[in-house]
Design a protein around this motif. Structure first.
Motif, PDB file in Angstrom:
ATOM      1  N   GLU A   9      -9.553  28.222 -15.888  1.00 36.56           N
ATOM      2  CA  GLU A   9     -10.970  28.527 -15.865  1.00 36.56           C
ATOM      3  C   GLU A   9     -11.278  29.549 -16.947  1.00 36.56           C
ATOM      4  O   GLU A   9     -10.582  30.553 -17.086  1.00 36.56           O
ATOM      5  N   LEU A  11     -14.781  31.398 -18.570  1.00 36.09           N
ATOM      6  CA  LEU A  11     -16.238  31.600 -18.559  1.00 36.09           C
ATOM      7  C   LEU A  11     -16.942  30.634 -17.611  1.00 36.09           C
ATOM      8  O   LEU A  11     -17.979  30.054 -17.933  1.00 36.09           O
ATOM      9  N   GLY A  12     -16.337  30.443 -16.438  1.00 32.93           N
ATOM     10  CA  GLY A  12     -16.944  29.593 -15.427  1.00 32.93           C
ATOM     11  C   GLY A  12     -16.748  28.102 -15.644  1.00 32.93           C
ATOM     12  O   GLY A  12     -17.234  27.292 -14.856  1.00 32.93           O
ATOM     13  N   GLN A  13     -16.047  27.719 -16.682  1.00 32.48           N
ATOM     14  CA  GLN A  13     -15.790  26.304 -16.970  1.00 32.48           C
ATOM     15  C   GLN A  13     -14.325  25.987 -16.705  1.00 32.48           C
ATOM     16  O   GLN A  13     -13.445  26.766 -17.074  1.00 32.48           O
ATOM     17  N   GLU A  14     -14.064  24.857 -16.092  1.00 35.17           N
ATOM     18  CA  GLU A  14     -12.690  24.422 -15.879  1.00 35.17           C
ATOM     19  C   GLU A  14     -12.242  23.606 -17.081  1.00 35.17           C
ATOM     20  O   GLU A  14     -12.910  22.663 -17.490  1.00 35.17           O
TER      21      GLU A  14
END
Length: 69
Positions: A9, A11-14
């Motif tokens: 993960e 910055l909030g992105q997988e």
């Protein structure tokens, strides 16, 4: 290699990350650093040709003449 299959993960992105590893050993695969790195690069590109996500040793490859910089 299994640890590299896990998503990370950021910055909030997988994100899904893949690896291709080329290995060259001194002095078995080359007797100087320039050729050793070239052999490791050749092994890495062989992995990518196979479909990525693996490891290749320079010992598996034919000996190619060194590339001059």
């Amino acid at each position: 290699m299994a640890c590299c299959d896990l998503p990370i993960e950021l910055l909030g992105q997988e994100l899904q990350v893949g690896v291709s590893i080329g290995v060259a050993l001194f002095p078995d695969d080359a007797d100087d650093i320039v050729v050793l790195r070239q052999r490791a690069d050749q092994a890495m590109y062989r992995v990518k040709q196979r479909g990525k996500g693996s490891v290749c040793s320079a010992a598996e490859l034919p000996i190619e003449p060194p590339v001059s910089a």
